[in-house]
Write a protein that holds these residues in place. Structure first.
Motif, PDB file in Angstrom:
ATOM      1  N   ALA A   9       0.503   1.764 -10.185  1.00 37.80           N
ATOM      2  CA  ALA A   9       0.811   0.587 -11.002  1.00 37.80           C
ATOM      3  C   ALA A   9       2.311   0.447 -11.241  1.00 37.80           C
ATOM      4  CB  ALA A   9       0.063   0.670 -12.335  1.00 37.80           C
ATOM      5  N   THR A  33       4.166  -0.417  -7.923  1.00 33.68           N
ATOM      6  CA  THR A  33       3.889  -1.793  -7.498  1.00 33.68           C
ATOM      7  C   THR A  33       4.615  -2.794  -8.388  1.00 33.68           C
ATOM      8  OG1 THR A  33       1.699  -1.152  -6.673  1.00 33.68           O
ATOM      9  CG2 THR A  33       2.083  -3.491  -7.080  1.00 33.68           C
ATOM     10  N   TRP A  54      -1.383  -9.240  -7.595  1.00 33.49           N
ATOM     11  CA  TRP A  54      -2.123  -9.123  -8.852  1.00 33.49           C
ATOM     12  C   TRP A  54      -3.608  -8.893  -8.614  1.00 33.49           C
ATOM     13  CZ3 TRP A  54       0.118  -7.868 -13.071  1.00 33.49           C
ATOM     14  CH2 TRP A  54       1.449  -8.250 -13.306  1.00 33.49           C
ATOM     15  N   LEU A 101      -4.028  -5.177  -7.468  1.00 37.99           N
ATOM     16  CA  LEU A 101      -3.688  -4.239  -8.532  1.00 37.99           C
ATOM     17  C   LEU A 101      -4.720  -4.278  -9.668  1.00 37.99           C
ATOM     18  CD1 LEU A 101      -1.771  -2.172  -9.761  1.00 37.99           C
ATOM     19  CD2 LEU A 101      -0.400  -4.064 -10.678  1.00 37.99           C
ATOM     20  N   LEU A 150      -7.348  -1.317 -10.977  1.00 35.69           N
ATOM     21  CA  LEU A 150      -7.346  -0.835 -12.361  1.00 35.69           C
ATOM     22  C   LEU A 150      -8.705  -1.064 -13.028  1.00 35.69           C
ATOM     23  CD1 LEU A 150      -3.794  -1.976 -13.541  1.00 35.69           C
ATOM     24  CD2 LEU A 150      -4.525   0.295 -12.792  1.00 35.69           C
TER      25      LEU A 150
END
Length: 360
Positions: free
Chosen positions: A84, A87, A99, A102, A106
């Motif tokens: 995270a 990136t 987005w 990622l 998560l």
């Protein structure tokens, strides 16, 4: 984040234009995630030991695994933090692909964290029940797939491409969401099933992510995409930075996870990394290539399915134990031999996947 800062500073010194180059930011993405993992890793392992986040070992597993009782787990949180941060620092944050990949990663990491938390802190051996785990995986995957589908700008973003064949392109329409759902959820669970030996899952993940980084770079580059006769997706190159972060974070984690492991990634890492590979493959329209390169994950999953179906229908087991890596252990293979041979198989499969870029 730093890309925006570099753009601002360019007015004061032209040297900051260097950070506009995707190749440089890919390299910096690898190194940043690697350094974070190596620096934070020892402290994290010490804290996990202090809080007694030890891995419970199955009673029906190989006897050689009993010595691993109490090894700290949930180390996948270190991987996710590294990915995270790297990136967010080096990718173009105005890019929607960044987005999606990622946040999907998560989200699956959060599901895995709840599962690990219930097992280790609440002392519930079941963790998050299979029904609820699959429900939340489905929600996350469908949201991700829908976001990609409804924000698609060009037909290539939702078409199906067959590797090794130049002209096989199928317009999926809304079926894109269905295919993407199965790829993301399937990949997530496949990596989770493979994560049973020290370093077995993380290095194949690193190798596949590295190859996908190359796919992302050429897919986002109009010249390379046209030359290789693959789909050109403007902006997809930024996904290479996310993949690079996986490579760096994974290598840093392997430093502590290699045999004999000092820490395990747990579901928080395995579910997230599998979903990361799946959603990246979906973004790049390389689902079949992921199936090839992640062949070890596929075989491990199939071994479980075959074992369950065979036992329920005939009462007999095909393997001594599933997933497949346990079968070889019970045949007498030392754990490092199983691990390294699965790594070698992954290298071969990744090379076959990369060959699809040219062989058409």
């Amino acid at each position: 984040m730093l890309l925006w800062l570099a753009e601002y500073l360019t007015q004061f010194h032209s040297g900051f234009n260097l950070f506009q180059y995707l190749t440089l930011r890919i390299i910096l993405g690898v190194l940043t995630a690697l350094v974070i993992s190596l620096v934070v890793g020892p402290t994290m392992i010490r804290k996990l030991n202090e809080y007694q986040m030890g891995q419970p070992i199955r009673d029906d597993g190989p006897e050689t695994h009993l010595v691993k009782e109490g090894t700290p787990t949930m180390g996948g949180a270190l991987i996710l933090v590294s990915i995270a941060i790297s990136t967010l620092l080096w990718a173009d944050l105005s890019n929607r692909y960044v987005w999606v990949v990622l946040l999907t990663t998560l989200a699956f990491g959060a599901i895995g964290w709840v599962d690990d938390w219930k097992k280790l802190v609440k002392k519930d051996p079941r963790g998050l029940s299979g029904r609820y785990k699959y429900f939340w995986q489905s929600v996350a995957a469908l949201v991700s797939a829908s976001a990609l589908y409804f924000t698609a700008v060009i037909p290539a973003e939702t078409a199906f491409y067959m590797p090794f064949f130049k002209d096989v392109v199928i317009n999926l329409g809304a079926m894109f969401i269905v295919l993407s759902y199965f790829v993301i959820v399937g990949s997530s669970n496949a990596v989770n099933l493979t994560d049973g030996l020290d370093g077995l899952a993380i290095l194949p993940t690193v190798m596949v992510a590295g190859a996908l980084a190359l796919f992302a770079y050429v897919t986002g580059h109009v010249g390379f995409a046209n030359y290789l006769s693959i789909a050109h997706l403007p902006g997809a190159g930024e996904v290479a930075i996310f993949c690079a972060a996986i490579v760096g974070a994974g290598l840093g984690f392997l430093w502590f996870n290699t045999y004999p492991a000092m820490v395990f990634m747990g579901d928080v890492g395995a579910l997230a990394l599998g979903a990361a590979l799946g959603v990246v493959a979906v973004v790049l329209r390389q689902e079949v290539v992921l199936f090839i390169m992640g062949g070890v994950f596929v075989i491990e999953t199939l071994s479980v399915i075959i074992q369950v179906v065979s036992y329920k229908t005939t009462g007999r087991r095909v393997f001594r134990m599933a997933p497949l890596h346990h079968h070889f252990e019970l045949k007498g293979w030392p754990e490092p031999r199983v691990i390294v041979r699965f790594w070698i198989i992954t290298i071969i499969l990744v090379l076959i996947g990369l060959a699809s870029l040219k062989i058409r």
